[in-house]
Design an enzyme around this catalytic site. Structure first.
Site, PDB file in Angstrom:
ATOM      1  CG  HIS A  94       2.469 -16.216 -11.095  1.00 41.41           C
ATOM      2  ND1 HIS A  94       3.074 -15.162 -11.740  1.00 41.41           N
ATOM      3  CD2 HIS A  94       3.115 -16.356  -9.915  1.00 41.41           C
ATOM      4  CE1 HIS A  94       4.031 -14.686 -10.969  1.00 41.41           C
ATOM      5  NE2 HIS A  94       4.084 -15.390  -9.854  1.00 41.41           N
TER       6      HIS A  94
ATOM      7  CG  ASP B 224       4.441  -6.496  -5.848  1.00 39.32           C
ATOM      8  OD1 ASP B 224       4.719  -7.051  -4.775  1.00 39.32           O
ATOM      9  OD2 ASP B 224       4.958  -6.826  -6.928  1.00 39.32           O
TER      10      ASP B 224
ATOM     11  NE  ARG C 239       8.100  -9.176   0.319  1.00 40.69           N
ATOM     12  CZ  ARG C 239       7.579  -9.929  -0.664  1.00 40.69           C
ATOM     13  NH1 ARG C 239       6.933  -9.382  -1.669  1.00 40.69           N
ATOM     14  NH2 ARG C 239       7.709 -11.228  -0.631  1.00 40.69           N
TER      15      ARG C 239
ATOM     16  CB  SER D 236       4.056  -9.887  -3.854  1.00 39.75           C
ATOM     17  OG  SER D 236       4.839  -9.752  -5.009  1.00 39.75           O
TER      18      SER D 236
ATOM     19  CE  LYS E 117       3.700  -9.180  -8.659  1.00 36.11           C
ATOM     20  NZ  LYS E 117       5.126  -9.480  -8.558  1.00 36.11           N
TER      21      LYS E 117
HETATM   22  N1  URA Z   1       7.142 -13.457  -6.916  1.00 39.35           N
HETATM   23  C1  URA Z   1       6.507 -12.282  -6.737  1.00 39.35           C
HETATM   24  O1  URA Z   1       5.996 -11.697  -7.687  1.00 39.35           O
HETATM   25  N2  URA Z   1       6.465 -11.751  -5.515  1.00 39.35           N
HETATM   26  C2  URA Z   1       7.024 -12.342  -4.437  1.00 39.35           C
HETATM   27  O2  URA Z   1       6.931 -11.807  -3.360  1.00 39.35           O
HETATM   28  C3  URA Z   1       7.687 -13.573  -4.627  1.00 39.35           C
HETATM   29  C4  URA Z   1       7.719 -14.116  -5.877  1.00 39.35           C
END
Ligand code: URA
Ligand code: CA
Length: 443
Positions: A82, A161, A168, A183, A187
């Protein structure tokens, strides 16, 4: 429990219990807690932060808000990757097939564009016929057969999220370390892989512009992941200038194919070797990072990674001939040279501004459900440290021919470049590797 009291507790720097965090997040999803109270809470977190324990609890509450993908039907160690978001970040398209060709297993769910950064799902959709919305059984079957599949992340993974991120995004609370860590890791944990290599970006094009913040974010995410029983390594890398030369969708697929063919941009290749070798290491495929690097390098040179991309495209319904003929990708109506207004050396390229400029050109969505013109993008001809003569092309715009978009994008783009008289060396790219064993500085 009283929502007002919880906001006040966090505002005054208190530590919330798991029960209190559950109450807050679950109440918000059930719409018992209105947006304005959640927004106040998020701002309190932004200013007061969270302890390591609160970060883990927040993440697990968000994981439990939705489904967990059960990948146990795929034998072997599944490894994910990621990036915290970059400009022109072509890495997944190159890494996933390359790691699979090198003995790793990649069952990856990936996203669409976010803010000024691009999304791998959109990029994949520029391959003719390629399907990214596959039923889970088909996804697992493909991974079992060819050891790699890339599909769109569904809304059922950490739905908390999704709702919190939307809030946000409009309340200036995106760039908070506990909120970003929660966040991303919610995931990743819900997506079911056994190991995760994180690429935490720092610099003007990143969510975390300062190195110290990126380091804290990396440490927080490694702790959350290891605490949940996963193997996690984070690299901190530069997002001062865009990665590689291509920024867009079809144009980045072409860059990925070029890279797997052995003619990729140096910064992208270096990043692939670093991320890929850590993915093979935590998978237990190689015993050392040096061996893993060698193996990845070999599979670029012998084109096994490229052949694997072809297999992946074919397995997901796409036309695998694109790997030998990138002319099959969506082509722009018009290619426009953007000329240097002055001569000298490129001192810096603001990645954020270049990302925004490609959106203005038309490579992004204005509303969340709008289709993207996948042929639009920017190809850089000059990067930091390069010499440039006045009037020489700095970049090529792949455009739909709409001159008002081109003019607006060009103004933004030229503002991103600083050209000066002095020769400079290319900026530092790798900063550090963070694992459960600590922080290792990288050269
Ligand atoms: N990427 C994400 O998935 N969440 C965030 O808060 C920032 C970057
Ligand atoms: Ca790129």
């Amino acid at each position: 429990m009283n929502i007002y009291e919880l906001i006040k507790k966090k505002r005054d720097g208190g530590e919330l219990s798991k029960k209190e965090i559950d109450y807050m997040i679950n109440g918000f999803i059930k719409k018992d807690i209105p947006d304005y109270q959640m927004a106040a809470f998020l701002m309190a977190v932004f200013y007061k932060g969270m302890t390591a324990r609160e970060c883990v609890d927040l993440t697990m509450t968000m994981v439990d808000s939705g489904d967990r993908v059960d990948l146990s039907g795929i034998s072997g160690f599944k490894v994910d990757k990621h990036s915290t978001g970059g400009v022109g970040d072509t890495t997944t398209l190159v890494l996933a097939p390359l790691v699979a060709a090198s003995g790793g297993i990649v069952a990856k769910m990936t996203g669409r564009e976010l803010g000024h950064t691009g999304g791998t799902v959109d990029k994949l959709e520029s391959i003719p016929g390629m399907k990214v919305e596959l039923p889970k059984e088909e996804f697992m079957d493909i991974v079992n057969r060819i050891h790699v599949s890339l599909i769109a992340q569904t809304g059922t993974l950490a739905p908390a999220d999704k709702h919190i991120y939307a809030l946000r995004n409009v309340t200036a609370t995106v760039d908070s370390i506990p909120l970003i860590a929660g966040s991303i890791m919610s995931k990743k944990l819900a997506a079911g892989s056994d190991g995760i290599v994180l690429d935490v970006k720092t610099g003007v094009g990143a969510f975390m512009q300062k190195y110290e913040d990126a380091l804290e974010l990396a440490r927080t995410m490694v702790d959350i992941g290891e605490g949940a029983g996963k193997r996690v390594v984070a690299l901190i890398t530069s997002m001062e200038q865009p990665l590689g030369y291509a920024i867009g969708n079809a144009i980045e697929v072409k860059e990925a194919i070029d890279t797997l063919s052995g003619s990729g941009p140096q910064d992208l290749v270096d990043l692939i070797l670093e991320l890929g070798s850590n993915m093979l290491l935590i998978s237990g495929v190689c015993g050392s990072r040096e061996d893993a690097r060698k193996r990845i390098r070999e599979n670029i040179d012998n084109k096994k990674g490229l052949a694997k991309l072809g297999e992946l495209i074919k397995a997901q319904g796409g036309n695998p001939d694109v790997i030998g003929n990138t002319g099959l990708l969506p082509q722009p109506k018009k290619i426009i040279e953007i000329k240097a207004p002055a001569g000298g050396y490129v001192e810096s390229i603001d990645a954020l501004e270049v990302g925004l400029s490609s959106k203005v050109l038309g490579a992004g969505r204005k509303t969340k459900d709008e289709p993207i013109d996948l042929s639009i993008g920017i190809f850089l001809k000059k990067k930091v440290g390069d010499e440039v003569r006045k009037g020489e092309p700095l970049a090529l715009f792949h455009s739909d021919g709409d001159s008002s978009k081109v003019e607006a994008a060009k103004e933004k783009f030229l503002n991103a470049y600083r050209i000066g008289p002095k020769k400079i060396s290319p900026p530092r790219f790798f900063y550090a590797r963070v694992s459960k064993d600590g922080v290792e500085e990288l050269k």
